[in-house]
Design an enzyme around this catalytic site. Sequence first.
Site, PDB file in Angstrom:
ATOM      1  N   GLU A 266       0.888  -1.174   0.000  1.00  0.00           N
ATOM      2  CA  GLU A 266       0.000   0.000   0.000  1.00  0.00           C
ATOM      3  C   GLU A 266       0.914   1.209   0.000  1.00  0.00           C
ATOM      4  O   GLU A 266       1.513   1.526   1.023  1.00  0.00           O
ATOM      5  CB  GLU A 266      -0.877   0.008   1.265  1.00  0.00           C
ATOM      6  N   GLU A 397       4.469  13.015  -4.944  1.00  0.00           N
ATOM      7  CA  GLU A 397       3.680  13.016  -3.716  1.00  0.00           C
ATOM      8  C   GLU A 397       4.386  13.933  -2.704  1.00  0.00           C
ATOM      9  O   GLU A 397       5.508  13.657  -2.287  1.00  0.00           O
ATOM     10  CB  GLU A 397       3.599  11.592  -3.155  1.00  0.00           C
TER      11      GLU A 397
END
Length: 791
Positions: A266, A397
């Site tokens: 994840e 990000e």
Amino acid sequence: MNILERYHAMEYGPAPEARNEADAWLAGRDFSKALFIDGAWKAAAGGRTFETSEPSSGKLLAKVSDAGAADIDAAVVAAAKALPKWSASSGYARAKVLYAIGRAMQRHQRLFAVLESIDNGKPIRESRDIDVPLAIRHFIHHAGWAQTLEKDFPNHKPVGVVGQVIPWNFPLLMLAWKIAPALAAGCTVVLKPAEFTPLTAILFAEICERAGVPKGVVNIVQGGPEAGAAIVNHPGVQKIAFTGSSEVGKIIRKATAGSGKKLSLELGGKSAFIVFEDADLDSAVEGLVDGIWFNQGQVCCAGSRLLVQEGVAEAFIAKIKVRMSRLRVGSPLDKNTDIGPLVDRTQLNRVKGLIAEGAKQGAVCWQPDAALPSSGYYHLPTLATGVSPANILAQEEVFGPVLATMSFRNTEEAIELGNNTRYGLAASVWSENINLALHVAPQLKAGVVWINGTNMFDAACGFGGYRESGFGREGGREGMFEYLAVKLPVGPVIKPTASGSAQPVEQADGTAIDRTAKLFIGGKQARPDGNYSLAIATAKGKLAGEVGLGNRKDIRDAVAAARACKAWPEATAFNRSQVLYYLAENLSGRADEFAARLVQLTGATGKAAREEVELSIERLFLYAGLTDKFEGRVHQPPARVVTLALHEPVGVVGIVAPDNQPLLNFISLVAPALAMGNTVVAVPSERHPLLATDLYQVIEYSDLPAGAINIVTGRSAELAGVLAKHDDVDGLWVFADAGICAKAEADSIGNLKRVWTGNGRTLDWTSSEAAGEPFLRRAIEVKNVWVPYGD
Ligand code: NAD
């Protein structure tokens, strides 16, 4: 001063959350013995500690034991020792433990929330109202899965000892997402929290002691990357569940390649927040505040890319600025705080660096005129406009309170910009036209799509990404599969073929017409790029024919054809089902011919060959029938929302097929991928590729759109390697020798494609267990689309 003036002049008073209980807990613990191994509190064998400090002040909170390899080994040994009893215990027994954990957490809910805010810096409103309640719900929800395991997951068993490594942004919630399904499945765990935020995991271990978790079932070790790597590389661990950065995810993918360890990742995200011109703009602004400034933007699924339709862009941005000016930056323990500090100085510096770089690349960065607290790692909410799609703020990000904005003209452009990222974790779509929103959601390459909402999570709904956001799901039914191993009918070990060697072939006997099979790309037979061919032998060592020797360029062409084929993924399931029935029908019309070919090439007896052809037809029938039945679900989380768990094709799937039962294995692998709407690039058996090339005519007469299946014959090792490195391949299934399988996994890190290998073994394709749901599940991504309802 009249009432209106008073109203506007009103200031928030301080509303601090009491921290005495948390301080007492901190003062009362010996953090030099913070490793919870085999039910006991231990110091690190090497005596090392690391410091955890308070982000709002920089003050030291604790010096915590820092696990080394020896400690990780002790934890894995303890988990392995506890495994047989725990996995054999009844579902009811495990359910009671999970429930007891949930209830014990409930009793200490406030302490958890305050500690989390102290250690991480997140506002108390968030830890109190979101993180902790969701974590508790996770344990209670998974108690139920423990009890229904046998019924809901037949033919599955617990995967074994699980190593879990988590980040600092949701320390307790990520722990719950990891530990609850593992325990429900019957696994034992070694979990490592992030080094910035060890505290709530230590409190959780205390809860495990009190809730009667048997010794060794849950082991919690503190430490940094070294401890994480020791877990990942430990041979006693059968599964790694990792949440963290894509960078470390790739290191872990590589480190576990060829180990046979099950893996879920994840990872990061750069999620799109898409506002159409017919959206309720005020609601969308509130959604955006939650989407990007929740937890200071340190959220994997943060809506960090605002895409707003041109006609309302100016008005929307003006509204955002007004709202941003009202965000309260301050102590995380103040109940009125919207934005607390970032977790650490390193994170603060990283965010500042990215903003500076974004500005250099043309972004205009705006911040509200507000004062920051004098100490701590605070950063003002930041709005970047004039952001080009290639700007670092649109691509990287940031993991901080920074929103990059862009505008779009029409729906197609919104989707294109939305997907213009290497990530694929989440997206948020705002429109009062639900038809439009539900039209857009399936086209976004993201594991979660929120319609007119954001950051909705629930234990019953899967969460996870596409592409470089990783693979695997956490939560709900799909999350349970991550901790279970399905029983497949394992066949013999596949031996490596000497690379570059032709099969020893004697001359043909002159009775057959010479045939050279080409490749099959984009619905047409194509000559191999290199113009080389591979001689294929009969079982008796005579020349049976030749096939094209495919190379890198042929795979590239085949992948391009597979990607260009839109007709197949967009066809209805019923339509795909009819094509698969038709393939079966056409194969059955040529059953004798294929049986004879199997006898000639593999040396199978006539009976075995006829059986293989019959089973191949039966398997096509099975997948034709399952195409419109292996469907998603609708979840009803505890809120006014329905969650549609949609089954979507993975995309372009590469398949490398083994040699045994070459017709049946080819169909057993290709059919489920096709059934779910994937387009396929298949490398058939290296030794017996003529069975696949003989299928060209069957395929040509079966209404399969051009590019849905592409067949490249040649050397498995070389072609598997090209498929693994190809960034436009989304999934790869490899049944080849162990070396090829390991390399395929290691080489897949470019786009983190989903790789499934037989770990150097083939299957017994004649078994009924070599078909059905386990294959279909690998052929889909589950996308959860959240649709709120009510006024
Ligand atoms: P990180 O990758 O630096 O660290 C995560 C964890 O991995 C930490 O516990 C760390 O100690 C450990 N680690 C570091 N190097 C390791 C190695 N070589 N081997 C094994 N373990 C190692 O990430 P972070 O900075 O702690 O967290 C932020 C990242 O996490 C962001 O990218 C964010 O998007 C991601 N994240 C993803 C999800 C999700 O569900 N997809 C959820 C939360 C956070």
